[in-house]
Design a protein around this motif. Sequence first.
Motif, PDB file in Angstrom:
ATOM      1  N   VAL A  76       0.693  -1.148  -0.143  1.00 62.19           N
ATOM      2  CA  VAL A  76      -0.030  -0.120   0.122  1.00 62.19           C
ATOM      3  C   VAL A  76       1.009   1.311   0.096  1.00 62.19           C
ATOM      4  CG1 VAL A  76      -1.594   1.458   1.479  1.00 62.19           C
ATOM      5  CG2 VAL A  76      -2.145  -1.090   0.970  1.00 62.19           C
ATOM      6  N   ARG A  77       2.051   1.168   0.793  1.00 67.30           N
ATOM      7  CA  ARG A  77       2.930   2.497   0.843  1.00 67.30           C
ATOM      8  C   ARG A  77       3.555   2.746  -0.510  1.00 67.30           C
ATOM      9  NH1 ARG A  77       5.565   0.882   6.610  1.00 67.30           N
ATOM     10  NH2 ARG A  77       3.783   1.438   7.711  1.00 67.30           N
ATOM     11  N   LYS A  79       2.006   1.896  -3.535  1.00 65.66           N
ATOM     12  CA  LYS A  79       1.121   2.439  -4.184  1.00 65.66           C
ATOM     13  C   LYS A  79       0.661   3.942  -3.896  1.00 65.66           C
ATOM     14  CE  LYS A  79      -1.313  -1.297  -6.132  1.00 65.66           C
ATOM     15  NZ  LYS A  79      -2.478  -1.278  -7.030  1.00 65.66           N
ATOM     16  N   TRP A  80       0.908   4.358  -2.484  1.00 66.15           N
ATOM     17  CA  TRP A  80       0.636   5.518  -2.435  1.00 66.15           C
ATOM     18  C   TRP A  80       1.747   6.528  -3.039  1.00 66.15           C
ATOM     19  CZ3 TRP A  80      -0.368   4.412   3.603  1.00 66.15           C
ATOM     20  CH2 TRP A  80      -1.606   4.228   3.879  1.00 66.15           C
ATOM     21  N   THR A  83       1.519   7.406  -6.619  1.00 69.82           N
ATOM     22  CA  THR A  83       0.389   8.103  -6.989  1.00 69.82           C
ATOM     23  C   THR A  83       0.046   9.274  -6.191  1.00 69.82           C
ATOM     24  OG1 THR A  83      -1.267   6.909  -5.449  1.00 69.82           O
ATOM     25  CG2 THR A  83      -1.182   5.991  -7.591  1.00 69.82           C
ATOM     26  N   GLU A  84       1.003   9.716  -5.322  1.00 71.88           N
ATOM     27  CA  GLU A  84       0.907  10.765  -4.508  1.00 71.88           C
ATOM     28  C   GLU A  84       2.111  11.520  -4.364  1.00 71.88           C
ATOM     29  OE1 GLU A  84      -1.062  10.246  -0.775  1.00 71.88           O
ATOM     30  OE2 GLU A  84      -2.649   8.782  -1.619  1.00 71.88           O
ATOM     31  N   PRO A  87       3.659  11.197   0.289  1.00 68.99           N
ATOM     32  CA  PRO A  87       2.634  10.974   0.949  1.00 68.99           C
ATOM     33  C   PRO A  87       3.434  10.662   2.341  1.00 68.99           C
ATOM     34  CG  PRO A  87       2.710   8.935  -0.250  1.00 68.99           C
ATOM     35  CD  PRO A  87       3.557   9.961  -0.957  1.00 68.99           C
ATOM     36  N   ILE A  89       2.871   8.418   5.388  1.00 69.46           N
ATOM     37  CA  ILE A  89       2.166   7.082   5.604  1.00 69.46           C
ATOM     38  C   ILE A  89       2.081   7.017   7.160  1.00 69.46           C
ATOM     39  CG2 ILE A  89       3.330   6.204   3.555  1.00 69.46           C
ATOM     40  CD1 ILE A  89       4.618   4.602   6.847  1.00 69.46           C
ATOM     41  N   PHE A 138       7.978   7.920   0.133  1.00 73.41           N
ATOM     42  CA  PHE A 138       6.972   8.066   0.897  1.00 73.41           C
ATOM     43  C   PHE A 138       7.744   8.707   2.222  1.00 73.41           C
ATOM     44  CE2 PHE A 138       7.522   3.493   1.438  1.00 73.41           C
ATOM     45  CZ  PHE A 138       7.947   3.406   2.783  1.00 73.41           C
TER      46      PHE A 138
END
Length: 185
Positions: A76-77, A79-80, A83-84, A87, A89, A138
């Motif tokens: 998930v990290r 993907k963040w 796409t960001e 981010p 986390i 991240f």
Amino acid sequence: MGEDLRFPIGPFDASAEVTASKIEGWIDEIARFPAKLRAVVEPLTVEQLETRYRPGGWRVRQVVHHLADSHMNSFVRFKWALTEDRPRIKAYFEERWANLADYGEVPVSTSIAFLAALHDRWVVLLRALSEEDLGREFVHPDSGPVRLDLNIGIYAWHGRHHLAHITSLAEREGWPEARHRGGPK
């Protein structure tokens, strides 16, 4: 000096240069990891799964479920970060998660199957990353910025690290069914 039961393969070395070849090797390790874990854990008895890998450490069962949770969070990290913009986390309390009901009641085979499916997806994502993607970050609330290229290495190490907890325990306890099933390093 005896074996360090907490870090049987040593801590992750973040100082080494990250190269395309290293990244490819780390991704290959991540791809192979669920099968290695299954080979080591599947033959264990319920009693063996309830054994702590070191005094005060987690039970083998908890280690397996932790691997599923940790790698899910890492996926998930990624993907963040893809796409960001950098981010921040959310960290989580691994020790507290390890004491929740699912860690004690769900069969380890469930987490191994989950890891296999998760790693199938993760490896596709990792192999598709461009050089620019690999440089994305991240921000961890405790350790600060983490580059994706280095995080691939951290998670290849993370799998080896916890697998070594189990195989070194098996070696110390004389469990022949598990101790040499982790495959080549």
